[in-house]
Scaffold this motif. Sequence first.
Motif, short mmCIF file in Angstrom:
data_model
loop_
_atom_site.label_atom_id
_atom_site.label_comp_id
_atom_site.label_asym_id
_atom_site.label_seq_id
_atom_site.Cartn_x
_atom_site.Cartn_y
_atom_site.Cartn_z
N ARG A 3 40.79 33.31 32.08
CA ARG A 3 40.18 33.71 33.35
C ARG A 3 39.93 32.49 34.24
O ARG A 3 40.15 32.52 35.45
CB ARG A 3 38.88 34.43 33.07
CG ARG A 3 38.54 35.44 34.10
CD ARG A 3 37.40 36.33 33.73
NE ARG A 3 36.50 35.77 32.73
CZ ARG A 3 35.26 36.18 32.55
NH1 ARG A 3 34.77 37.14 33.29
NH2 ARG A 3 34.51 35.63 31.63
N LEU A 4 39.52 31.40 33.65
CA LEU A 4 39.27 30.17 34.39
C LEU A 4 40.57 29.63 34.98
O LEU A 4 40.62 29.24 36.16
CB LEU A 4 38.64 29.12 33.48
CG LEU A 4 38.45 27.72 34.08
CD1 LEU A 4 37.45 27.78 35.22
CD2 LEU A 4 38.03 26.73 33.03
N ILE A 5 41.63 29.62 34.22
CA ILE A 5 42.93 29.13 34.71
C ILE A 5 43.44 30.01 35.83
O ILE A 5 43.91 29.51 36.86
CB ILE A 5 43.94 29.04 33.54
CG1 ILE A 5 43.49 27.94 32.56
CG2 ILE A 5 45.34 28.75 34.07
CD1 ILE A 5 44.30 27.88 31.30
N ARG A 6 43.32 31.34 35.68
CA ARG A 6 43.76 32.26 36.76
C ARG A 6 42.96 32.02 38.03
O ARG A 6 43.51 32.01 39.12
CB ARG A 6 43.60 33.70 36.31
CG ARG A 6 44.68 34.16 35.40
CD ARG A 6 44.57 35.65 35.15
NE ARG A 6 45.21 35.96 33.90
CZ ARG A 6 44.79 36.84 33.02
NH1 ARG A 6 43.69 37.54 33.26
NH2 ARG A 6 45.43 37.05 31.91
N ARG A 7 41.65 31.83 37.85
CA ARG A 7 40.79 31.61 39.02
C ARG A 7 41.16 30.31 39.72
O ARG A 7 41.21 30.24 40.95
CB ARG A 7 39.34 31.60 38.59
CG ARG A 7 38.39 31.64 39.77
CD ARG A 7 36.98 31.70 39.32
NE ARG A 7 36.70 30.42 38.64
CZ ARG A 7 35.54 30.13 38.08
NH1 ARG A 7 34.56 31.02 38.07
NH2 ARG A 7 35.34 28.97 37.51
N LEU A 8 41.44 29.26 38.97
CA LEU A 8 41.82 27.98 39.57
C LEU A 8 43.17 28.08 40.27
O LEU A 8 43.39 27.46 41.31
CB LEU A 8 41.84 26.88 38.51
CG LEU A 8 40.48 26.44 37.99
CD1 LEU A 8 40.66 25.45 36.85
CD2 LEU A 8 39.64 25.84 39.09
#
Length: 63
Positions: A3-8
């Motif tokens: 989720r963090l990678i997608r958000r970034l």
Amino acid sequence: MRRLIRRLLKDRSGATAIEYGLIVALMAIAIIGSLTAFAEEGTGVFNRAMNAVSGAISGDASS
């Protein structure tokens, strides 16, 4: 973590700042390059002017 990678990857807020930074860097390179290219010509102009002023002060008519 995913989720963090997608958000970034979706975050585009810094893209404009990076683009402006690249534009400023290219402008700085162009300005420095043009000043370097014309520096020799400018030096010649100032040297001729200084010689003319020195000649006028000393009374030398050939300058």
